[in-house]
Design an enzyme around this catalytic site. Structure first.
Site, mmCIF file in Angstrom:
data_model
loop_
_atom_site.group_PDB
_atom_site.id
_atom_site.type_symbol
_atom_site.label_atom_id
_atom_site.label_comp_id
_atom_site.label_asym_id
_atom_site.label_seq_id
_atom_site.Cartn_x
_atom_site.Cartn_y
_atom_site.Cartn_z
ATOM 1 N N HIS A 123 0.891 -1.302 0.042
ATOM 2 C CA HIS A 123 0.052 0.019 -0.047
ATOM 3 C C HIS A 123 0.859 1.420 -0.031
ATOM 4 O O HIS A 123 1.902 1.272 0.586
ATOM 5 C CB HIS A 123 -0.897 0.043 1.165
ATOM 6 C CG HIS A 123 -0.125 -0.259 2.727
ATOM 7 N ND1 HIS A 123 0.137 -1.295 2.879
ATOM 8 C CD2 HIS A 123 0.190 0.677 3.474
ATOM 9 C CE1 HIS A 123 0.683 -1.339 4.001
ATOM 10 N NE2 HIS A 123 0.791 -0.039 4.449
ATOM 11 N N HIS B 83 0.796 5.151 1.457
ATOM 12 C CA HIS B 83 0.215 6.026 2.229
ATOM 13 C C HIS B 83 0.214 7.462 1.418
ATOM 14 O O HIS B 83 1.394 8.064 0.910
ATOM 15 C CB HIS B 83 1.057 6.245 3.681
ATOM 16 C CG HIS B 83 0.860 5.340 4.313
ATOM 17 N ND1 HIS B 83 0.176 4.985 5.533
ATOM 18 C CD2 HIS B 83 1.642 3.936 4.416
ATOM 19 C CE1 HIS B 83 0.290 3.939 6.240
ATOM 20 N NE2 HIS B 83 1.460 3.311 5.593
HETATM 21 P P1 5GP Z 1 1.828 0.061 7.547
HETATM 22 O O1 5GP Z 1 2.360 0.244 8.801
HETATM 23 O O2 5GP Z 1 1.756 -1.307 7.025
HETATM 24 O O3 5GP Z 1 2.807 1.133 6.540
HETATM 25 O O4 5GP Z 1 0.304 0.843 7.250
HETATM 26 C C1 5GP Z 1 -0.794 0.144 7.552
HETATM 27 C C2 5GP Z 1 -1.604 1.195 7.850
HETATM 28 O O5 5GP Z 1 -3.056 0.385 7.709
HETATM 29 C C3 5GP Z 1 -1.807 1.853 9.258
HETATM 30 O O6 5GP Z 1 -1.625 3.124 8.837
HETATM 31 C C4 5GP Z 1 -3.076 1.328 9.937
HETATM 32 O O7 5GP Z 1 -3.632 2.604 10.583
HETATM 33 C C5 5GP Z 1 -3.995 1.014 8.488
HETATM 34 N N1 5GP Z 1 -4.923 0.177 9.032
HETATM 35 C C6 5GP Z 1 -4.841 -1.016 9.714
HETATM 36 N N2 5GP Z 1 -6.046 -1.695 9.886
HETATM 37 C C7 5GP Z 1 -6.791 -0.831 9.241
HETATM 38 C C8 5GP Z 1 -8.176 -0.972 8.890
HETATM 39 O O8 5GP Z 1 -8.940 -1.962 9.500
HETATM 40 N N3 5GP Z 1 -8.968 -0.126 8.201
HETATM 41 C C9 5GP Z 1 -8.413 0.914 7.834
HETATM 42 N N4 5GP Z 1 -8.988 1.942 7.093
HETATM 43 N N5 5GP Z 1 -6.793 1.204 7.882
HETATM 44 C C10 5GP Z 1 -6.419 0.211 8.681
#
Ligand code: 5GP
Ligand code: ZN
Length: 145
Positions: A106, A108
């Site tokens: 993903h 951001h």
């Molecule tokens: P990472 O740390 O993997 O780069 O980012 C994962 C992102 O996914 C985090 O910013 C977290 O807030 C978001 N996230 C985790 N679970 C959910 C969810 O159930 N729904 C949404 N909308 N975002 C989520």
């Protein structure tokens, strides 16, 4: 969803794509899906994912990355034109050491405020869902073709 779409039943983002858990959706097209992060660093924090499950950027084919980046640009423009943050970072994490917590690739779109002193490991704090819903609507109406 297409029958040939690769999903991981344990993956939270695949569950969002399947409609099994809710999300504040911003946009979708054939290959990508955009929605609000529920633990936002700042107002307007959004996530862009491919509809196929790929754990990280190493595993993601370039023909998936291209539409992913196109949608990321589309959403970043809409956030700039609606929320009007002081700046935007595009961020993508790979591996625990990079603070990746969801293993479905993903991007951001991270709106920034002057002086927010954001860190790469910003910590996950649940946002106010009504506020996120309002922001999502502001962004949706600013999305251009
Ligand atoms: P990472 O740390 O993997 O780069 O980012 C994962 C992102 O996914 C985090 O910013 C977290 O807030 C978001 N996230 C985790 N679970 C959910 C969810 O159930 N729904 C949404 N909308 N975002 C989520
Ligand atoms: Zn997934």
């Amino acid at each position: 969803m297409g029958e040939d779409v690769a999903r991981d039943p344990e993956c939270i983002f695949c569950k969002i794509l399947e409609g099994d858990i809710p999300a504040y959706k911003l946009f979708e097209d054939e290959h990508t899906f955009a929605f609000m992060d529920i633990n936002p660093l700042n107002d307007g924090h959004a996530l862009i994912i491919p509809k196929d499950h790929h754990p990280n950027i190493f595993d993601t084919p370039t023909n998936v990355l291209a539409p992913l980046m196109e949608t990321t640009q589309r959403i970043a423009r809409a956030i700039q034109n609606s929320i009007a943050p002081d700046g935007i970072n595009i961020l993508q994490a790979n591996g625990h050491g990079a603070a990746q917590s969801v293993f479905h690739v993903h991007f951001h779109v991270l709106p920034r405020k002057n002086g927010d002193d954001a860190k790469l490991n910003w910590g996950l704090r649940p946002g106010d869902m009504d506020h996120i819903s309002d922001l999502a609507q502001q962004i949706r109406v600013a999305i251009k073709d």
